[in-house]
Design a protein around this motif. Structure first.
Motif, mmCIF file in Angstrom:
data_model
loop_
_atom_site.group_PDB
_atom_site.id
_atom_site.type_symbol
_atom_site.label_atom_id
_atom_site.label_comp_id
_atom_site.label_asym_id
_atom_site.label_seq_id
_atom_site.Cartn_x
_atom_site.Cartn_y
_atom_site.Cartn_z
ATOM 1 N N LEU A 1 0.820 -1.209 0.000
ATOM 2 C CA LEU A 1 0.000 0.000 0.000
ATOM 3 C C LEU A 1 0.858 1.265 0.000
ATOM 4 C CD1 LEU A 1 -2.790 -1.055 2.543
ATOM 5 C CD2 LEU A 1 -2.955 -0.918 0.046
ATOM 6 N N ALA A 2 1.907 1.258 0.823
ATOM 7 C CA ALA A 2 2.787 2.422 0.881
ATOM 8 C C ALA A 2 3.507 2.622 -0.444
ATOM 9 C CB ALA A 2 3.799 2.252 2.020
ATOM 10 N N GLY A 3 3.952 1.508 -1.039
ATOM 11 C CA GLY A 3 4.622 1.599 -2.333
ATOM 12 C C GLY A 3 3.691 2.098 -3.419
ATOM 13 N N GLY A 4 2.430 1.659 -3.378
ATOM 14 C CA GLY A 4 1.469 2.103 -4.371
ATOM 15 C C GLY A 4 1.161 3.586 -4.271
ATOM 16 N N VAL A 5 0.930 4.060 -3.052
ATOM 17 C CA VAL A 5 0.641 5.483 -2.846
ATOM 18 C C VAL A 5 1.868 6.331 -3.180
ATOM 19 C CG1 VAL A 5 0.046 7.237 -1.138
ATOM 20 C CG2 VAL A 5 -1.118 5.034 -1.107
ATOM 21 N N GLY A 6 3.030 5.876 -2.716
ATOM 22 C CA GLY A 6 4.262 6.610 -3.004
ATOM 23 C C GLY A 6 4.570 6.635 -4.488
ATOM 24 N N GLY A 7 4.345 5.503 -5.158
ATOM 25 C CA GLY A 7 4.590 5.454 -6.593
ATOM 26 C C GLY A 7 3.630 6.332 -7.375
ATOM 27 N N ALA A 8 2.375 6.387 -6.938
ATOM 28 C CA ALA A 8 1.394 7.249 -7.598
ATOM 29 C C ALA A 8 1.786 8.719 -7.458
ATOM 30 C CB ALA A 8 0.008 7.007 -7.014
ATOM 31 N N CYS A 9 2.232 9.096 -6.279
ATOM 32 C CA CYS A 9 2.700 10.480 -6.064
ATOM 33 C C CYS A 9 3.916 10.781 -6.925
ATOM 34 C CB CYS A 9 3.042 10.692 -4.592
ATOM 35 S SG CYS A 9 1.607 10.640 -3.480
ATOM 36 N N LEU A 10 4.797 9.791 -7.047
ATOM 37 C CA LEU A 10 5.979 9.946 -7.897
ATOM 38 C C LEU A 10 5.584 10.192 -9.346
ATOM 39 C CD1 LEU A 10 9.063 9.664 -8.410
ATOM 40 C CD2 LEU A 10 8.672 7.210 -8.666
ATOM 41 N N LEU A 11 4.599 9.436 -9.837
ATOM 42 C CA LEU A 11 4.147 9.610 -11.212
ATOM 43 C C LEU A 11 3.495 10.971 -11.435
ATOM 44 C CD1 LEU A 11 2.656 6.115 -12.142
ATOM 45 C CD2 LEU A 11 4.592 7.249 -13.205
ATOM 46 N N LEU A 12 2.640 11.374 -10.498
ATOM 47 C CA LEU A 12 1.958 12.661 -10.640
ATOM 48 C C LEU A 12 2.947 13.819 -10.690
ATOM 49 C CD1 LEU A 12 -1.070 12.110 -8.214
ATOM 50 C CD2 LEU A 12 -1.159 12.292 -10.708
ATOM 51 N N ALA A 13 4.012 13.693 -9.915
ATOM 52 C CA ALA A 13 5.010 14.765 -9.867
ATOM 53 C C ALA A 13 6.006 14.682 -11.018
ATOM 54 C CB ALA A 13 5.760 14.718 -8.534
ATOM 55 N N GLY A 14 6.362 13.463 -11.416
ATOM 56 C CA GLY A 14 7.442 13.307 -12.380
ATOM 57 C C GLY A 14 7.052 13.025 -13.806
ATOM 58 N N HIS A 15 5.798 12.608 -14.056
ATOM 59 C CA HIS A 15 5.417 12.221 -15.413
ATOM 60 C C HIS A 15 5.505 13.365 -16.431
ATOM 61 C CE1 HIS A 15 3.727 9.211 -18.133
ATOM 62 N NE2 HIS A 15 3.076 10.212 -18.694
ATOM 63 N N PRO A 16 5.132 14.590 -16.081
ATOM 64 C CA PRO A 16 5.301 15.677 -17.053
ATOM 65 C C PRO A 16 6.745 15.827 -17.522
ATOM 66 C CG PRO A 16 3.852 16.374 -15.286
ATOM 67 C CD PRO A 16 4.413 15.052 -14.872
ATOM 68 N N LEU A 17 7.692 15.717 -16.601
ATOM 69 C CA LEU A 17 9.106 15.799 -16.980
ATOM 70 C C LEU A 17 9.516 14.578 -17.804
ATOM 71 C CD1 LEU A 17 10.644 17.135 -13.640
ATOM 72 C CD2 LEU A 17 10.232 18.405 -15.749
ATOM 73 N N ASP A 18 8.911 13.424 -17.492
ATOM 74 C CA ASP A 18 9.212 12.219 -18.260
ATOM 75 C C ASP A 18 8.716 12.342 -19.691
ATOM 76 O OD1 ASP A 18 10.066 9.210 -18.016
ATOM 77 O OD2 ASP A 18 8.125 9.165 -19.041
ATOM 78 N N THR A 19 7.551 12.955 -19.879
ATOM 79 C CA THR A 19 7.018 13.179 -21.226
ATOM 80 C C THR A 19 7.956 14.064 -22.028
ATOM 81 O OG1 THR A 19 4.725 12.942 -20.478
ATOM 82 C CG2 THR A 19 5.083 14.137 -22.541
ATOM 83 N N ILE A 20 8.429 15.127 -21.401
ATOM 84 C CA ILE A 20 9.378 16.024 -22.067
ATOM 85 C C ILE A 20 10.662 15.279 -22.401
ATOM 86 C CG2 ILE A 20 10.801 18.092 -21.745
ATOM 87 C CD1 ILE A 20 8.510 19.201 -19.998
ATOM 88 N N LYS A 21 11.146 14.475 -21.462
ATOM 89 C CA LYS A 21 12.374 13.704 -21.663
ATOM 90 C C LYS A 21 12.257 12.779 -22.868
ATOM 91 C CE LYS A 21 12.879 10.127 -19.029
ATOM 92 N NZ LYS A 21 12.853 8.990 -19.985
ATOM 93 N N VAL A 22 11.167 12.023 -22.932
ATOM 94 C CA VAL A 22 10.985 11.060 -24.022
ATOM 95 C C VAL A 22 10.863 11.768 -25.363
ATOM 96 C CG1 VAL A 22 9.422 9.324 -24.968
ATOM 97 C CG2 VAL A 22 10.000 9.289 -22.541
#
Length: 254
Positions: free
Chosen positions: A14-35
């Protein structure tokens, strides 16, 4: 190195899922730019590059597609983030158990690194297809060719093309990226947690800001060795497969 306080597998999941979701919400825009920067075609004498840099890619993406354009392809990694984090910690824990004959014997930093590498191998099963789908959805908007309606449609079309082989395209490059980078991440994270722990206290008592600092620095070092193979992976996974009479070649689709 002492053992951290044990946590139940359910809490880890559960902690990994919530933490991973927060990671995606914060980092995915930068990942899109990177790709998009990684996969854009090279400039020629008569053609300019699509994006001149990070800010230019951000500006053009938001102008053309809106803020949601930065979150293209997030569905696939979001669906797999909880099991991926759970498998990662399972692989890390298994790696430690395989190398630790006595529960009271501290692990060396080399053993921590190798345990992290094992975690990288385990997570590739989920990460590789998720990265393949994510990258295809991220670059299709910039190329102007909307072939896939979403993550599920992308997965179905890839499966119809060549089955699981197509979905798992780029697995080797994902391993080359994630195995050493995961090892370095866990090594750095564990080292910094113990380094930042005041003398006489347990690592479990480390303050939240120090935990964030340790994780942030570990993540930076992670990407210093992960980025070169990640560039190759992104281009390979988004490239167009071209059959020739003698062999199969790959070229960029954007």
């Amino acid at each position: 190195m002492g053992e951290d306080e044990r946590v139940s597998p359910l809490k880890n999941f559960l902690a990994g899922g919530v933490g991973g979701a927060c990671l995606l919400l914060a980092g995915h825009p930068l990942d899109t730019i990177k790709v998009r920067l990684q996969t854009q075609p090279k400039a020629s004498c008569t053609q300019f590059v699509l994006y001149t840099g990070t800010y230019d890619c951000f500006r053009k993406t938001v102008t053309k597609e809106g803020v949601l354009g930065l979150y293209k392809g997030m569905g696939a990694p979001l669906a797999g983030v909880a099991p991926m984090m759970a498998i990662s910690f399972f692989g890390f824990g298994l790696g430690k158990q395989l190398q630790q004959r006595d529960a009271g014997t501290p692990l060396t930093y080399t053993q921590i690194f190798l345990s992290g590498c094992l975690a990288g191998i385990f997570t590739t099963v989920i990460v590789a297809p998720g990265e393949r789908i994510k990258c295809l959805l991220q670059v299709q908007a910039s190329s102007g060719q909307f072939k896939y309606a979403g993550p599920l449609d992308c997965a179905v079309q890839l499966y119809k093309e060549q089955g699981l082989r197509s979905i798992y395209r780029g697995t080797l490059l994902t391993l080359i990226r994630d195995v050493p980078s995961n090892g370095l991440y866990f090594l750095t994270y564990q080292y910094l947690k113990h380094f930042l722990t005041p003398e006489g206290q347990s690592v479990s008592q480390l303050s939240t800001p120090n935990i964030l600092l340790a994780g942030g620095l570990a993540g930076i070092l992670n990407w210093t060795i992960a980025l070169p193979p990640d560039v190759l992976k992104s281009n390979f996974q988004t490239g167009e497969k071209v059959s020739t009479t003698s062999k199969t070649a790959y070229r960029s689709s954007t």
